[in-house]
Design a protein around this motif. Structure first.
Motif, mmCIF file in Angstrom:
data_model
loop_
_atom_site.group_PDB
_atom_site.id
_atom_site.type_symbol
_atom_site.label_atom_id
_atom_site.label_comp_id
_atom_site.label_asym_id
_atom_site.label_seq_id
_atom_site.Cartn_x
_atom_site.Cartn_y
_atom_site.Cartn_z
ATOM 1 N N ALA A 151 -6.486 4.190 16.306
ATOM 2 C CA ALA A 151 -7.345 5.208 15.687
ATOM 3 C C ALA A 151 -8.549 4.587 14.989
ATOM 4 N N ALA A 152 -8.394 3.359 14.459
ATOM 5 C CA ALA A 152 -9.502 2.725 13.747
ATOM 6 C C ALA A 152 -10.656 2.380 14.684
ATOM 7 N N SER A 153 -10.337 2.089 15.935
ATOM 8 C CA SER A 153 -11.395 1.726 16.891
ATOM 9 C C SER A 153 -12.138 2.942 17.428
ATOM 10 N N LEU A 154 -11.610 4.135 17.202
ATOM 11 C CA LEU A 154 -12.284 5.360 17.642
ATOM 12 C C LEU A 154 -13.213 5.819 16.521
ATOM 13 N N ARG A 155 -14.390 5.235 16.501
ATOM 14 C CA ARG A 155 -15.329 5.487 15.416
ATOM 15 C C ARG A 155 -16.267 6.635 15.757
ATOM 16 N N CYS A 156 -16.773 7.263 14.700
ATOM 17 C CA CYS A 156 -17.690 8.382 14.873
ATOM 18 C C CYS A 156 -19.101 7.855 15.074
ATOM 19 N N ALA A 157 -19.771 8.389 16.046
ATOM 20 C CA ALA A 157 -21.183 8.083 16.237
ATOM 21 C C ALA A 157 -22.000 8.916 15.260
ATOM 22 N N ASP A 158 -23.315 8.724 15.263
ATOM 23 C CA ASP A 158 -24.193 9.458 14.351
ATOM 24 C C ASP A 158 -24.076 10.952 14.621
ATOM 25 N N GLY A 159 -23.716 11.691 13.595
ATOM 26 C CA GLY A 159 -23.600 13.137 13.719
ATOM 27 C C GLY A 159 -22.334 13.609 14.376
ATOM 28 N N GLU A 160 -21.439 12.695 14.755
ATOM 29 C CA GLU A 160 -20.231 13.113 15.449
ATOM 30 C C GLU A 160 -19.138 13.530 14.490
ATOM 31 N N GLY A 161 -19.130 12.958 13.291
ATOM 32 C CA GLY A 161 -18.044 13.239 12.369
ATOM 33 C C GLY A 161 -17.955 14.705 11.999
ATOM 34 N N ALA A 162 -19.095 15.375 11.817
ATOM 35 C CA ALA A 162 -19.064 16.779 11.418
ATOM 36 C C ALA A 162 -18.656 17.688 12.546
ATOM 37 N N ASP A 163 -18.890 17.248 13.793
ATOM 38 C CA ASP A 163 -18.609 18.093 14.956
ATOM 39 C C ASP A 163 -17.575 17.434 15.853
ATOM 40 N N ALA A 164 -16.554 16.830 15.297
ATOM 41 C CA ALA A 164 -15.584 16.105 16.108
ATOM 42 C C ALA A 164 -14.835 17.023 17.050
ATOM 43 N N ALA A 165 -14.428 18.163 16.549
ATOM 44 C CA ALA A 165 -13.669 19.067 17.408
ATOM 45 C C ALA A 165 -14.531 19.601 18.544
ATOM 46 N N ALA A 166 -15.788 19.937 18.213
ATOM 47 C CA ALA A 166 -16.681 20.430 19.263
ATOM 48 C C ALA A 166 -16.961 19.362 20.293
ATOM 49 N N ALA A 167 -17.065 18.123 19.862
ATOM 50 C CA ALA A 167 -17.298 17.037 20.816
ATOM 51 C C ALA A 167 -16.124 16.885 21.755
ATOM 52 N N ALA A 168 -14.902 16.963 21.228
ATOM 53 C CA ALA A 168 -13.737 16.817 22.087
ATOM 54 C C ALA A 168 -13.595 17.981 23.037
ATOM 55 N N ALA A 169 -14.072 19.157 22.639
ATOM 56 C CA ALA A 169 -13.956 20.321 23.500
ATOM 57 C C ALA A 169 -15.071 20.416 24.517
ATOM 58 N N GLY A 170 -16.020 19.504 24.479
ATOM 59 C CA GLY A 170 -17.073 19.499 25.479
ATOM 60 C C GLY A 170 -18.426 19.875 24.968
ATOM 61 N N GLY A 171 -18.618 20.009 23.641
ATOM 62 C CA GLY A 171 -19.910 20.412 23.125
ATOM 63 C C GLY A 171 -20.869 19.272 22.913
#
Length: 376
Positions: free
Chosen positions: A275-295
């Motif tokens: 889990a530590a190696s799965l880092r958030c890119a710029d702006g990804e932390g706030a929209d993590a769920a949307a990113a995983a769902a394809g947004g």
């Protein structure tokens, strides 16, 4: 008296062993205990045969040019239905439209295969007449339909309460149909070879809640095949990684899942990360769920950067080619420029020498004023 009885039994056995109707034109009938039909391929078959024997169990049509499946397209026999048909295979038939009720009249159908057809439109009630359908294969069939087709698929899947196996491989899906995750008896969902960047927490919860074999609360959810999807291994993938590790039997191809982004984790096995190696890119932390769902932007954005770099490289190559082809003119221009600069510098040097000669220096004003008197 015994001879007529034997003849009657033989006639009855013969009647039960052969089809109730002759084999349709362009089809081959196999007189096994379960009557099977395979219709000849070719563009000349433009609609399903209407004279299918009512005791047919399996029907295969491959390589035809059906294009549009209208309501009750496969109903046949004297009663207008095929009550015993349990398997229908319609692959590679150039089917583009499936209308509402296309499979009405097939109450016993348990397996339907529409793979490898360029579907553009699907009626929301296309499968309404299939209460006992257990296997539906739509592999390589939905890529051309766009979002409208996916919405219609969601409506078409909703009434299939007995569905056990669903094939959606090779359809460029960026998200799973929500109705597929809510099917109560789903046992296997094939989502390989799509464009899924990952699965969000809501989708994973729906998988745990939705399918489950017998529908009881303790039954496990469906098995999920996810190989060959461009997974984004950012912080949004932590939920998927935890799910895979807690339910390895639910993802048979989990060891084949590899990262497509970010570049630092390209082609790394997802299960080999923490889990530590799965880092958030710029702006990804706030929209993590949307990113995983394809947004979030996927590999298409990286491809655009690559294309932009190739364009710049091509422009630079053309510029160097122009310089090479005009090298003599450029050399002549540089030579002329050097000569002009040399002439200009020589002029400045000559003027400096003239100004520095004391004999040519102008006399002071006092000397010029006294010079007439001294001459007298």
């Amino acid at each position: 008296m015994a001879l007529p009885g034997l003849l009657l039994v033989a006639a009855a056995a013969a009647a039960l062993s052969r089809p109730a109707a002759p084999c349709p034109f362009q089809c081959y009938c196999f007189g096994s205990p379960r009557l099977r039909l395979r219709c000849a391929s070719g563009a000349e078959l433009r609609q399903p045969p209407r004279d299918v024997p009512p005791d047919a169990r399996n029907l295969t049509i491959v390589g035809a040019n059906l294009t549009v499946l209208r309501a009750a397209a496969f109903a046949g026999g004297d009663a207008g239905r095929l009550p015993l048909l349990s398997a229908l295979r319609l692959t590679h038939n150039h089917i583009e439209v499936v209308e509402d009720g296309a499979f009405d009249g097939l109450p016993s159908l348990a397996a339907l295969d529409l793979s490898h057809n360029p579907l553009r439109a699907l009626g929301g009630g296309a499968f309404r007449g299939l209460p006992g359908l257990r296997s539906l294969q739509l592999n390589h069939a939905l890529a051309r339909g766009g979002p409208a087709l996916l919405g219609a698929l969601d409506a078409a899947l909703a009434p299939l309460a007995e569905l056990h196996r669903l094939g959606l491989a090779g359809n460029a899906l960026r998200r799973l149909p929500p109705a597929a995750l809510r099917l109560p008896r789903l046992r296997q969902l094939d989502a390989r070879l799509n464009a899924l960047p990952g699965l969000g927490p809501d989708e994973l919860r729906a998988l745990d809640r939705g399918g489950g074999g017998d529908g009881d609360g303790g039954a496990p959810g469906p098995r999920l095949l996810l190989a060959d999807n461009p997974l984004r291994c950012g912080c949004a993938a932590r939920a998927l990684l935890a799910w895979l590790r807690n339910a390895t039997e639910r993802a048979p191809d989990a060891r084949r899942l590899r990262c497509a982004a970010p570049r630092a984790l390209l082609d790394r096995p997802l299960l080999g990360l923490d889990a530590a190696s799965l880092r958030c890119a710029d702006g990804e932390g706030a929209d993590a769920a949307a990113a995983a769902a394809g947004g979030a932007p996927g590999p298409e954005l990286e491809a655009s950067y690559v294309f932009f770099g190739l364009v710049l490289a091509l422009i630079g190559l053309i510029f160097l080619m122009v310089l090479y082809l005009n090298r003599r003119g450029i050399q002549r221009w540089l030579r002329n420029l050097r000569e002009a600069c040399r002439d200009q510098m020589e002029g400045y040097h000559y003027r400096y020498e003239q100004d520095a000669d004391p004999r040519r220096a102008p006399a002071p004003p006092a000397a010029r004023a006294a010079s007439p008197a001294s001459g007298l």
